[in-house]
Design an enzyme around this catalytic site. Structure first.
Site, short mmCIF file in Angstrom:
data_model
loop_
_atom_site.label_atom_id
_atom_site.label_comp_id
_atom_site.label_asym_id
_atom_site.label_seq_id
_atom_site.Cartn_x
_atom_site.Cartn_y
_atom_site.Cartn_z
CD GLU A 85 -2.95 0.84 2.35
OE1 GLU A 85 -3.95 1.38 2.14
OE2 GLU A 85 -2.62 0.28 3.46
CG ASP A 86 1.93 2.67 3.25
OD1 ASP A 86 0.76 2.97 2.67
OD2 ASP A 86 2.08 2.75 4.61
#
Length: 318
Positions: free
Chosen positions: A75-76
């Site tokens: 996600e990051d």
């Protein structure tokens, strides 16, 4: 940089493969999150390390701990699912990816209103039905998030703290992870009910020192009594009620702290159920029990599987 030995030292009988997997996840997460910081200004990797450490403290295995290091990576960062599968091929890569899928989904849930709440619970229980470790990772991630709530905006603090009290702490209770439940509750309590939090803190501070002196003194007397009756195979410790637990109990008793008998408690752990009943008999033979305060959670366990005998006695010192 946090030392990985703080985590690997918590493992029970780890294999060389276990240590290698955790080290690989540590290195991979550290590299992928270089330059990322949290609201506090500290490296983002510190959050991943704390999550993995929380998981290790619960006695989980190498795969779950590794997933704790990697749970935010897709996600990051620019890392893709295929990269993880390839990098950890033959080292539970598919299993780790499965954790990502559900932990990330749970992370995107915002609890607002009844419909959203019901949908959130549906997703949580779906994740649990697939693998309970998904929820363990999410709870440990949440624990570190509430430990660092002071660094985020006020309105977000309240939302996260409320979510934690209403959803995550009860789930920790249902899983029977009492320490995690207590930590989640006490850390969130001050943000959701700040005035009550300060009030309970004062009450507990006033009681705690006296209570701990009494418990320590009584523990020595109790050990002698048990030894006199041939009971030697046991572990004994004590606890003082947590802030949020005391707050809920005071609500029940309309603020009357003198009506609460379990602010302090001694705990005796024995090897078998028959021995548990025998110890209770020894205690009641030496000290008078308070009528109506004997609870048998062995024959009738709590919903989370908790099994124990509870009694309240007159110890002679108030």
């Amino acid at each position: 940089m946090p030392d990985i030995k703080e985590i690997t030292s918590l493992l029970q009988n780890p294999t060389a493969k276990d240590i290698a997997l955790i080290q690989k996840a540590y290195d991979f997460a550290q590299k992928a999150h270089v330059g990322h910081t949290r609201k506090s200004g500290e490296p983002y990797f510190n959050h991943l390390f704390a999550t993995a450490q929380n998981i290790a403290e619960l006695g989980m295995g190498a795969v779950t701990i590794s997933a704790g290091f990697l749970h935010d990576i897709i996600e990051d960062t620019g890392v893709k699912a295929e990269d993880i599968k390839k990098e950890f091929a033959g080292e539970n890569g598919s299993e780790i990816l499965f954790f990502f899928f559900f932990v990330t989904k749970l992370g995107k849930i915002i609890f607002q209103g009844t419909n959203r709440y019901n949908e959130s619970m549906r997703k949580l229980f779906m994740a649990m039905s697939q693998d309970i470790r998904v929820l363990i990772i999410k709870l440990c991630d949440r624990l570190h998030n509430v430990q660092t709530l002071e660094f985020i905006p006020k309105e977000k603090q309240l939302r996260i703290a409320k979510e934690t009290l209403e959803i995550y702490a009860p789930l920790a209770y249902r899983l029977g992870i009492k320490k995690l439940q207590r930590d989640l509750e006490d850390l969130s309590f001050g943000y959701v009910y700040p005035e009550d939090y300060e009030k309970i803190k004062k009450i507990l501070k006033k009681k705690k020192d006296l209570v701990e002196i009494q418990l320590d003194k009584f523990q020595k007397t109790l050990k002698k009594e048990l030894a006199k009756n041939g009971a030697v195979d046991f572990h004994m410790d004590y606890r003082v009620k947590s802030l949020y637990s005391l707050y809920k109990k005071l609500e029940k008793y309309e603020g009357d702290v003198e009506a609460i008998y379990d602010i302090s408690a001694l705990r005796i752990i024995v090897p078998s159920v028959p021995e548990c009943y025998r110890i209770l008999g020894i205690i009641h033979g030496a000290w008078r029990p308070l009528p109506g305060r004997i609870k048998d959670f062995i024959s009738s366990p709590k919903l989370n599987g908790y099994r124990s005998m509870h009694t309240t006695i007159f110890s002679g010192d108030g």
